[in-house]
Structures are given as structure tokens and as C-alpha cells.
Scaffold this motif. Structure first.
Motif, PDB file in Angstrom:
ATOM      1  N   SER A  23       0.841  -1.203   0.000  1.00 45.18           N
ATOM      2  CA  SER A  23       0.000   0.000   0.000  1.00 45.18           C
ATOM      3  C   SER A  23       0.875   1.252   0.000  1.00 45.18           C
ATOM      4  CB  SER A  23      -0.953  -0.001   1.198  1.00 45.18           C
ATOM      5  OG  SER A  23      -0.269   0.305   2.388  1.00 45.18           O
ATOM      6  N   ILE A  86      -3.335   3.342   8.812  1.00 41.77           N
ATOM      7  CA  ILE A  86      -4.400   2.612   8.129  1.00 41.77           C
ATOM      8  C   ILE A  86      -3.888   2.311   6.731  1.00 41.77           C
ATOM      9  CG2 ILE A  86      -5.634   4.724   7.407  1.00 41.77           C
ATOM     10  CD1 ILE A  86      -8.264   3.048   7.844  1.00 41.77           C
ATOM     11  N   ALA A  87      -4.044   1.085   6.294  1.00 41.14           N
ATOM     12  CA  ALA A  87      -3.513   0.691   4.981  1.00 41.14           C
ATOM     13  C   ALA A  87      -4.328  -0.473   4.434  1.00 41.14           C
ATOM     14  CB  ALA A  87      -2.051   0.286   5.101  1.00 41.14           C
ATOM     15  N   VAL A  88      -4.549  -0.432   3.123  1.00 37.43           N
ATOM     16  CA  VAL A  88      -5.316  -1.477   2.435  1.00 37.43           C
ATOM     17  C   VAL A  88      -4.502  -1.971   1.253  1.00 37.43           C
ATOM     18  CG1 VAL A  88      -7.441  -1.935   1.112  1.00 37.43           C
ATOM     19  CG2 VAL A  88      -7.531  -0.489   3.161  1.00 37.43           C
ATOM     20  N   TRP A  93      -8.409  -1.660  -3.184  1.00 39.54           N
ATOM     21  CA  TRP A  93      -8.773  -0.250  -3.018  1.00 39.54           C
ATOM     22  C   TRP A  93     -10.148   0.054  -3.612  1.00 39.54           C
ATOM     23  CZ3 TRP A  93      -3.690   2.897  -4.360  1.00 39.54           C
ATOM     24  CH2 TRP A  93      -2.774   2.732  -3.321  1.00 39.54           C
ATOM     25  N   ARG A  94     -10.816   0.981  -3.001  1.00 44.36           N
ATOM     26  CA  ARG A  94     -12.132   1.487  -3.406  1.00 44.36           C
ATOM     27  C   ARG A  94     -13.207   0.407  -3.335  1.00 44.36           C
ATOM     28  NH1 ARG A  94     -11.382   6.626  -5.831  1.00 44.36           N
ATOM     29  NH2 ARG A  94     -13.561   7.049  -5.374  1.00 44.36           N
ATOM     30  N   THR A  95     -13.042  -0.547  -2.423  1.00 44.12           N
ATOM     31  CA  THR A  95     -14.109  -1.538  -2.224  1.00 44.12           C
ATOM     32  C   THR A  95     -14.720  -1.418  -0.828  1.00 44.12           C
ATOM     33  OG1 THR A  95     -12.602  -3.269  -1.434  1.00 44.12           O
ATOM     34  CG2 THR A  95     -13.018  -3.197  -3.811  1.00 44.12           C
ATOM     35  N   GLY A  96     -14.350  -0.365  -0.102  1.00 46.08           N
ATOM     36  CA  GLY A  96     -14.973  -0.139   1.204  1.00 46.08           C
ATOM     37  C   GLY A  96     -14.201  -0.709   2.387  1.00 46.08           C
ATOM     38  N   GLY A  98     -11.186   0.211   3.526  1.00 40.09           N
ATOM     39  CA  GLY A  98     -10.655   1.316   4.320  1.00 40.09           C
ATOM     40  C   GLY A  98     -11.731   1.917   5.218  1.00 40.09           C
ATOM     41  N   THR A  99     -12.913   2.083   4.689  1.00 44.24           N
ATOM     42  CA  THR A  99     -14.013   2.652   5.480  1.00 44.24           C
ATOM     43  C   THR A  99     -14.393   1.723   6.621  1.00 44.24           C
ATOM     44  OG1 THR A  99     -14.827   3.850   3.560  1.00 44.24           O
ATOM     45  CG2 THR A  99     -16.392   3.503   5.358  1.00 44.24           C
ATOM     46  N   TYR A 124      -0.923  14.742  -0.308  1.00 42.36           N
ATOM     47  CA  TYR A 124      -1.440  13.396  -0.557  1.00 42.36           C
ATOM     48  C   TYR A 124      -2.959  13.419  -0.744  1.00 42.36           C
ATOM     49  CZ  TYR A 124      -2.033   8.377   0.044  1.00 42.36           C
ATOM     50  OH  TYR A 124      -2.356   7.067  -0.136  1.00 42.36           O
ATOM     51  N   ARG A 126      -5.127  11.366  -2.268  1.00 38.23           N
ATOM     52  CA  ARG A 126      -5.933  10.161  -2.004  1.00 38.23           C
ATOM     53  C   ARG A 126      -6.252  10.038  -0.515  1.00 38.23           C
ATOM     54  NH1 ARG A 126      -2.696   6.629  -3.799  1.00 38.23           N
ATOM     55  NH2 ARG A 126      -3.700   6.247  -5.797  1.00 38.23           N
ATOM     56  N   ARG A 129      -8.701  12.795   0.689  1.00 38.84           N
ATOM     57  CA  ARG A 129     -10.098  12.526   0.268  1.00 38.84           C
ATOM     58  C   ARG A 129     -10.704  11.416   1.114  1.00 38.84           C
ATOM     59  NH1 ARG A 129     -11.557  14.114  -5.441  1.00 38.84           N
ATOM     60  NH2 ARG A 129      -9.830  15.395  -6.122  1.00 38.84           N
ATOM     61  N   PHE A 130      -9.893  10.400   1.380  1.00 41.80           N
ATOM     62  CA  PHE A 130     -10.370   9.284   2.193  1.00 41.80           C
ATOM     63  C   PHE A 130     -10.741   9.775   3.596  1.00 41.80           C
ATOM     64  CE2 PHE A 130      -9.078   5.945   5.290  1.00 41.80           C
ATOM     65  CZ  PHE A 130     -10.135   5.068   5.073  1.00 41.80           C
ATOM     66  N   TYR A 131      -9.853  10.560   4.198  1.00 39.69           N
ATOM     67  CA  TYR A 131     -10.144  11.030   5.555  1.00 39.69           C
ATOM     68  C   TYR A 131     -11.370  11.939   5.571  1.00 39.69           C
ATOM     69  CZ  TYR A 131      -5.641   9.057   6.802  1.00 39.69           C
ATOM     70  OH  TYR A 131      -4.603   8.197   7.011  1.00 39.69           O
ATOM     71  N   SER A 133     -13.837  11.751   3.584  1.00 43.07           N
ATOM     72  CA  SER A 133     -15.030  10.929   3.339  1.00 43.07           C
ATOM     73  C   SER A 133     -15.453  10.169   4.593  1.00 43.07           C
ATOM     74  CB  SER A 133     -14.783   9.930   2.208  1.00 43.07           C
ATOM     75  OG  SER A 133     -14.161   8.751   2.689  1.00 43.07           O
TER      76      SER A 133
HETATM   77  C1  LIG Z   1      -6.261   5.483   1.822  1.00 42.92           C
HETATM   78  C2  LIG Z   1      -6.719   4.018   1.775  1.00 42.92           C
HETATM   79  C3  LIG Z   1      -6.550   3.418   3.179  1.00 42.92           C
HETATM   80  C4  LIG Z   1      -8.196   3.983   1.373  1.00 42.92           C
HETATM   81  O1  LIG Z   1      -8.627   2.629   1.439  1.00 42.92           O
HETATM   82  P1  LIG Z   1      -9.850   2.094   0.528  1.00 42.92           P
HETATM   83  O2  LIG Z   1     -10.155   0.706   0.990  1.00 42.92           O
HETATM   84  O3  LIG Z   1      -9.532   2.284  -0.897  1.00 42.92           O
HETATM   85  O4  LIG Z   1     -11.013   3.090   0.979  1.00 42.92           O
HETATM   86  P2  LIG Z   1     -12.582   2.969   0.633  1.00 42.92           P
HETATM   87  O5  LIG Z   1     -12.798   2.014  -0.500  1.00 42.92           O
HETATM   88  O6  LIG Z   1     -13.306   2.676   1.901  1.00 42.92           O
HETATM   89  O7  LIG Z   1     -12.883   4.444   0.134  1.00 42.92           O
HETATM   90  C5  LIG Z   1     -13.678   5.334   0.903  1.00 42.92           C
HETATM   91  C6  LIG Z   1     -13.761   6.671   0.225  1.00 42.92           C
HETATM   92  O8  LIG Z   1     -12.512   7.360   0.325  1.00 42.92           O
HETATM   93  C7  LIG Z   1     -12.361   8.205  -0.828  1.00 42.92           C
HETATM   94  N1  LIG Z   1     -11.232   7.729  -1.620  1.00 42.92           N
HETATM   95  C8  LIG Z   1     -10.494   6.611  -1.409  1.00 42.92           C
HETATM   96  N2  LIG Z   1      -9.522   6.505  -2.346  1.00 42.92           N
HETATM   97  C9  LIG Z   1      -9.678   7.567  -3.171  1.00 42.92           C
HETATM   98  C10 LIG Z   1      -8.988   8.030  -4.334  1.00 42.92           C
HETATM   99  N3  LIG Z   1      -7.983   7.333  -4.879  1.00 42.92           N
HETATM  100  N4  LIG Z   1      -9.411   9.173  -4.929  1.00 42.92           N
HETATM  101  C11 LIG Z   1     -10.439   9.866  -4.403  1.00 42.92           C
HETATM  102  N5  LIG Z   1     -11.146   9.479  -3.319  1.00 42.92           N
HETATM  103  C12 LIG Z   1     -10.752   8.354  -2.706  1.00 42.92           C
HETATM  104  C13 LIG Z   1     -13.642   8.045  -1.643  1.00 42.92           C
HETATM  105  O9  LIG Z   1     -14.569   9.006  -1.168  1.00 42.92           O
HETATM  106  C14 LIG Z   1     -14.074   6.647  -1.240  1.00 42.92           C
HETATM  107  O10 LIG Z   1     -15.450   6.395  -1.442  1.00 42.92           O
HETATM  108  P3  LIG Z   1     -15.950   5.867  -2.886  1.00 42.92           P
HETATM  109  O11 LIG Z   1     -15.034   4.767  -3.334  1.00 42.92           O
HETATM  110  O12 LIG Z   1     -17.364   5.392  -2.601  1.00 42.92           O
HETATM  111  O13 LIG Z   1     -15.894   7.067  -3.781  1.00 42.92           O
HETATM  112  C15 LIG Z   1      -5.907   3.194   0.722  1.00 42.92           C
HETATM  113  O14 LIG Z   1      -5.951   3.888  -0.494  1.00 42.92           O
HETATM  114  C16 LIG Z   1      -4.456   2.962   1.107  1.00 42.92           C
HETATM  115  O15 LIG Z   1      -4.128   2.002   1.814  1.00 42.92           O
HETATM  116  N6  LIG Z   1      -3.550   3.840   0.612  1.00 42.92           N
HETATM  117  C17 LIG Z   1      -2.106   3.694   0.878  1.00 42.92           C
HETATM  118  C18 LIG Z   1      -1.762   3.907   2.345  1.00 42.92           C
HETATM  119  C19 LIG Z   1      -2.380   5.157   2.885  1.00 42.92           C
HETATM  120  O16 LIG Z   1      -2.586   6.120   2.171  1.00 42.92           O
HETATM  121  N7  LIG Z   1      -2.683   5.186   4.182  1.00 42.92           N
HETATM  122  C20 LIG Z   1      -3.338   6.327   4.806  1.00 42.92           C
HETATM  123  C21 LIG Z   1      -2.602   7.591   4.736  1.00 42.92           C
HETATM  124  S1  LIG Z   1      -1.159   7.618   5.731  1.00 42.92           S
END
Ligand SMILES: CC(C)(COP(=O)(O)OP(=O)(O)OC[C@H]1O[C@@H](n2cnc3c(N)ncnc32)[C@H](O)[C@@H]1OP(=O)(O)O)[C@@H](O)C(=O)NCCC(=O)NCCS
Length: 160
Positions: A23, A86-88, A93-96, A98-99, A124, A126, A129-131, A133
Motif C-alpha cells: 500500500s 491505516i492501509a489497504v 482499493w475502493r471496495t470499502g 478502508g471505510t 497526498y 488520495r 479525500r479518504f479522511y 469521506s
Molecule cells: C487510503 C486508503 C486506506 C483507502 O482505502 P480504501 O479501501 O480504498 O477506501 P474505501 O474504499 O473505503 O474508500 C472510501 C472513500 O474514500 C475516498 N477515496 C479513497 N480513495 C480515493 C482516491 N484514490 N481518490 C479519491 N477518493 C478516494 C472516496 O470518497 C471513497 O469512497 P468511494 O469509493 O465510494 O468514492 C488506501 O488507499 C491505502 O491504503 N492507501 C495507501 C496507504 C495510505 O494512504 N494510508 C493512509 C494515509 S497515511
């Protein structure tokens, strides 16, 4: 969707490090140097996981993500919770996932603290946006010469 959240243990260390490294390397391209899976990293994580306050998400029985919480380390404040990592796995990714992990972390933080903080990279998109959301709000603080920004989550706390 078959996502299960469960407490992590030291036995999860190898798979947790695979997820963490993959990740990181997929998420922080151009922002941070890549990292590698090695024995030292697995051993460090085994120690971390053994201390508790870490959870993994399983998707169809495979560990696909992790999250940890604790007290704030910088600033050092036992009354302020911190979302640690937090890491996926990028495959998921984008399957919920992380949420789902974030909901678990927020439940745990809400049980122990009136407020929580997290730090992320300033550029950053991505992560930010995740936080956003998941309900976190930027608080305008920075550290590391502006390379990191913080977000806050305030819980409606009326524990007695
Ligand atoms: C950030 C991270 C944890 C998100 O995990 P995820 O499982 O993809 O998150 P979700 O599927 O639950 O996404 C929830 C929402 O976050 C937002 N989001 C997540 N990734 C996004 C992206 N690439 N671009 C825009 N919005 C994004 C969206 O609103 C998304 O909802 P949607 O898919 O219905 O539009 C994952 O991308 C990751 O592990 N990244 C690398 C490590 C990291 O960044 N850790 C945290 C920061 S230190």
C-alpha cells in the motif's frame, strides 16, 4: 460484501507487512521513497501487533487491510487519541475496506478519548479525500516543515 474486522496478533505480522509495504509503494509514489519487506520489518511489526490496538480486515478470509490506534505521540497527549496507521492492499482499493477499518478505529477511539488526531502527507490527495469521506476535518496544523498536515475527529463524549 464479506469483510470481517478482527483484532490482529503477532501471527499476522508477515501478511500485515505485505499489505503495508504494497500500500505504501502504490500510494506514496512521488511522495515518499519505496520501502521493502524484510525480516527486520516483520519482527518490528510482530512486536507492535502483540501490544494490541491493531485490527485487520479480512476479505473472503484473506487479510486485506490494517488499522491501529493509540494516544497522541506528537504532541504527546494521553487525552488525545491518534489514528496510527491505516492501509489497504491496493488490490482491494475502493471496495470499502478502508471505510470498514476506519469505522472500527473510530469506535475504539470514541470509547477512550473525547477527540482524535491523525497526520498525513500535505500533498497526498488520495489520503485526504479518504479522511474527509470518513468524517475527519483538517485542523490547519502542520509539522515536518509543512510536509505533514493533521486532521481531527471530535466525539460527542458524555461518558461519566
Ligand atoms: C487510503 C486508503 C486506506 C483507502 O482505502 P480504501 O479501501 O480504498 O477506501 P474505501 O474504499 O473505503 O474508500 C472510501 C472513500 O474514500 C475516498 N477515496 C479513497 N480513495 C480515493 C482516491 N484514490 N481518490 C479519491 N477518493 C478516494 C472516496 O470518497 C471513497 O469512497 P468511494 O469509493 O465510494 O468514492 C488506501 O488507499 C491505502 O491504503 N492507501 C495507501 C496507504 C495510505 O494512504 N494510508 C493512509 C494515509 S497515511
Amino acid at each position: 460484501m464479506p469483510i470481517t474486522i478482527r483484532p490482529a496478533s503477532a501471527d499476522d505480522a508477515l501478511r500485515v507487512v505485505e499489505v503495508y509495504v504494497d500500500s505504501w509503494n502504490a500510494g506514496f509514489v512521488g511522495l515518499m521513497p519505496p520501502i521493502a519487506l524484510d525480516e527486520g520489518r516483520v519482527a518490528r511489526w510482530a512486536g507492535e501487533l502483540a501490544e494490541g490496538n491493531w485490527w485487520v480486515a479480512e476479505y473472503d478470509g484473506v487479510v486485506a487491510g490494517l488499522v491501529g490506534v493509540g494516544p497522541s505521540r506528537d504532541p504527546l497527549d494521553p487525552q488525545l487519541g491518534e489514528l496510527d496507521t491505516i492501509a489497504v492492499d491496493p488490490t482491494y482499493w475502493r471496495t470499502g475496506i478502508g471505510t470498514a477499518l476506519m469505522h472500527k478505529a473510530l469506535d475504539e477511539l470514541a470509547a477512550g478519548y473525547p477527540e482524535a488526531i491523525l497526520w498525513t502527507l500535505a500533498d497526498y490527495d488520495r489520503g485526504q479525500r479518504f479522511y474527509a469521506s470518513t468524517g475527519w476535518q483538517p485542523d490547519s496544523n502542520t509539522r515536518d516543515n509543512g510536509h505533514q498536515v493533521s486532521y481531527r475527529f471530535t466525539f460527542s463524549w458524555n461518558h461519566t
